[in-house]
Write a protein that holds these residues in place. Structure first.
Motif, PDB file in Angstrom:
ATOM      1  N   LYS A   1       0.835  -1.200   0.000  1.00  0.00           N
ATOM      2  CA  LYS A   1       0.000   0.000   0.000  1.00  0.00           C
ATOM      3  C   LYS A   1       0.867   1.246   0.000  1.00  0.00           C
ATOM      4  CE  LYS A   1      -3.865  -2.023   2.502  1.00  0.00           C
ATOM      5  NZ  LYS A   1      -4.654  -1.973   3.744  1.00  0.00           N
ATOM      6  N   GLN A   2       0.351   2.310  -0.609  1.00  0.00           N
ATOM      7  CA  GLN A   2       1.089   3.577  -0.698  1.00  0.00           C
ATOM      8  C   GLN A   2       1.252   4.215   0.679  1.00  0.00           C
ATOM      9  OE1 GLN A   2       0.190   7.098  -0.418  1.00  0.00           O
ATOM     10  NE2 GLN A   2       2.227   7.644  -1.127  1.00  0.00           N
ATOM     11  N   ARG A   3       0.286   4.015   1.552  1.00  0.00           N
ATOM     12  CA  ARG A   3       0.348   4.566   2.913  1.00  0.00           C
ATOM     13  C   ARG A   3       0.124   3.446   3.912  1.00  0.00           C
ATOM     14  NH1 ARG A   3      -0.890  10.171   3.514  1.00  0.00           N
ATOM     15  NH2 ARG A   3      -1.802   9.681   5.519  1.00  0.00           N
ATOM     16  N   GLY A   4       1.027   3.359   4.865  1.00  0.00           N
ATOM     17  CA  GLY A   4       0.878   2.381   5.932  1.00  0.00           C
ATOM     18  C   GLY A   4       1.288   3.016   7.244  1.00  0.00           C
ATOM     19  N   TYR A   5       0.977   2.366   8.329  1.00  0.00           N
ATOM     20  CA  TYR A   5       1.333   2.866   9.646  1.00  0.00           C
ATOM     21  C   TYR A   5       2.856   2.953   9.750  1.00  0.00           C
ATOM     22  CZ  TYR A   5       1.459   3.252  14.732  1.00  0.00           C
ATOM     23  OH  TYR A   5       1.689   3.675  16.029  1.00  0.00           O
ATOM     24  N   GLY A   6       3.385   4.163   9.842  1.00  0.00           N
ATOM     25  CA  GLY A   6       4.818   4.366   9.990  1.00  0.00           C
ATOM     26  C   GLY A   6       5.605   4.496   8.697  1.00  0.00           C
ATOM     27  N   TYR A   7       4.951   4.363   7.554  1.00  0.00           N
ATOM     28  CA  TYR A   7       5.673   4.509   6.282  1.00  0.00           C
ATOM     29  C   TYR A   7       4.766   5.077   5.203  1.00  0.00           C
ATOM     30  CZ  TYR A   7       3.369   0.466   4.129  1.00  0.00           C
ATOM     31  OH  TYR A   7       2.445  -0.396   3.585  1.00  0.00           O
ATOM     32  N   ARG A   8       5.399   5.633   4.171  1.00  0.00           N
ATOM     33  CA  ARG A   8       4.743   6.047   2.934  1.00  0.00           C
ATOM     34  C   ARG A   8       5.624   5.552   1.789  1.00  0.00           C
ATOM     35  NH1 ARG A   8       2.056   7.022   6.619  1.00  0.00           N
ATOM     36  NH2 ARG A   8       0.861   8.867   7.149  1.00  0.00           N
ATOM     37  N   VAL A   9       4.985   5.191   0.684  1.00  0.00           N
ATOM     38  CA  VAL A   9       5.737   4.802  -0.510  1.00  0.00           C
ATOM     39  C   VAL A   9       5.791   6.018  -1.426  1.00  0.00           C
ATOM     40  CG1 VAL A   9       5.808   3.296  -2.540  1.00  0.00           C
ATOM     41  CG2 VAL A   9       5.079   2.376  -0.325  1.00  0.00           C
ATOM     42  N   ASP A  10       7.000   6.368  -1.817  1.00  0.00           N
ATOM     43  CA  ASP A  10       7.233   7.499  -2.713  1.00  0.00           C
ATOM     44  C   ASP A  10       6.627   7.200  -4.088  1.00  0.00           C
ATOM     45  OD1 ASP A  10       8.275   9.957  -3.458  1.00  0.00           O
ATOM     46  OD2 ASP A  10      10.297   9.200  -3.831  1.00  0.00           O
ATOM     47  N   ARG A  11       6.531   8.227  -4.906  1.00  0.00           N
ATOM     48  CA  ARG A  11       6.149   8.040  -6.308  1.00  0.00           C
ATOM     49  C   ARG A  11       7.274   7.248  -6.965  1.00  0.00           C
ATOM     50  NH1 ARG A  11       7.907  11.018  -9.944  1.00  0.00           N
ATOM     51  NH2 ARG A  11       7.168  10.967 -12.054  1.00  0.00           N
ATOM     52  N   LEU A  12       6.981   6.042  -7.385  1.00  0.00           N
ATOM     53  CA  LEU A  12       8.017   5.138  -7.907  1.00  0.00           C
ATOM     54  C   LEU A  12       8.196   5.325  -9.407  1.00  0.00           C
ATOM     55  CD1 LEU A  12       6.956   1.925  -5.952  1.00  0.00           C
ATOM     56  CD2 LEU A  12       8.718   3.590  -5.329  1.00  0.00           C
ATOM     57  N   THR A  13       9.424   5.574  -9.830  1.00  0.00           N
ATOM     58  CA  THR A  13       9.723   5.757 -11.246  1.00  0.00           C
ATOM     59  C   THR A  13      10.527   4.601 -11.829  1.00  0.00           C
ATOM     60  OG1 THR A  13      11.719   7.016 -10.723  1.00  0.00           O
ATOM     61  CG2 THR A  13       9.681   8.281 -11.070  1.00  0.00           C
ATOM     62  N   HIS A  14      11.237   3.858 -10.966  1.00  0.00           N
ATOM     63  CA  HIS A  14      12.096   2.783 -11.443  1.00  0.00           C
ATOM     64  C   HIS A  14      11.832   1.468 -10.709  1.00  0.00           C
ATOM     65  CE1 HIS A  14      14.252   6.355 -12.864  1.00  0.00           C
ATOM     66  NE2 HIS A  14      14.678   5.564 -13.838  1.00  0.00           N
ATOM     67  N   SER A  15      10.678   1.362 -10.082  1.00  0.00           N
ATOM     68  CA  SER A  15      10.314   0.126  -9.397  1.00  0.00           C
ATOM     69  C   SER A  15       8.799   0.060  -9.251  1.00  0.00           C
ATOM     70  CB  SER A  15      11.007   0.027  -8.033  1.00  0.00           C
ATOM     71  OG  SER A  15      10.504   0.997  -7.138  1.00  0.00           O
ATOM     72  N   HIS A  16       8.330  -1.048  -8.679  1.00  0.00           N
ATOM     73  CA  HIS A  16       6.891  -1.293  -8.534  1.00  0.00           C
ATOM     74  C   HIS A  16       6.605  -1.680  -7.091  1.00  0.00           C
ATOM     75  CE1 HIS A  16       6.669  -1.298 -12.926  1.00  0.00           C
ATOM     76  NE2 HIS A  16       7.829  -1.926 -12.858  1.00  0.00           N
TER      77      HIS A  16
END
Length: 193
Positions: A66-81
């Motif tokens: 998930k893009q948002r989780g407890y304690g983390y965020r996933v950046d806009r990914l340009t070179h990964s999935h």
């Protein structure tokens, strides 16, 4: 005659070494191979392309992050999935939970997850730190966490960086991960064991 043959052999090996270096075929380090072998042990073959990634996700071999989780965020990914092996997702969530316990209501930013071969090749063009060999990211068992991005703020935060590094050391010492602090990319590269 012997001198001539010796010089010719030396020239051949020198040219061969130069050609290998230009191709980026540097000999991988022992640490690199340990990390890569740990990533391969999760049973995912090298992710070749987006179609292969989708097939692995459909089978449940890779799971969505998930893009948002407890304690983390996933950046806009340009070179990964945003996929990892199931154990990787669990480890990421647990690291985030433990980070919040240490740091309070803060979050870190995940900057890279699973890469296809094509993603890795594109990344190599813009990031000299990207491996010219197989990457642990291409087996769904690695992710990167920025150590200069916390709580939507870009910049050094020594306190939060130390909290995160302390959590990662605990996980490494307990045999759950390997990690490397990458100075060039300013991230922690984490390999799930």
């Amino acid at each position: 005659m012997i001198r001539f043959l010796s010089a010719l052999i030396l020239l051949f090996f020198s040219l061969s070494t130069i050609a290998q270096t230009r191709k980026g075929a540097a000999e991988p380090s022992k640490e690199y191979m340990t990390h890569l072998n740990a990533a391969k042990r999760h049973g995912v073959t090298l992710v070749k392309d987006k179609a292969h990634l989708n097939k692995l996700a459909k089978k449940g071999t890779l799971v969505s992050i998930k893009q948002r989780g407890y304690g983390y965020r996933v950046d806009r990914l340009t070179h990964s999935h945003a996929y990892l092996v199931p154990k990787g997702r669990t480890v990421l969530k647990n690291i985030a939970n433990d980070f919040v316990k240490k740091a309070g209501q803060s979050f870190f930013v995940v900057t890279s997850l699973t890469r296809t071969n094509a993603d890795q090749a594109r990344l190599r063009r813009v990031n000299s730190n990207a491996s010219s060999n197989d990457s642990s990211h291409s087996y769904g068992a690695a992710f990167d966490i920025s150590y200069v991005r916390f709580n939507h703020k870009l910049g050094t935060n020594t306190k939060l960086e130390k909290h995160l590094e302390t959590v990662l050391k605990q996980y490494q010492n307990s045999g759950k991960i390997y990690f490397v602090k990458e100075r060039h990319s300013r991230c922690f590269h984490i390999i799930v064991r």
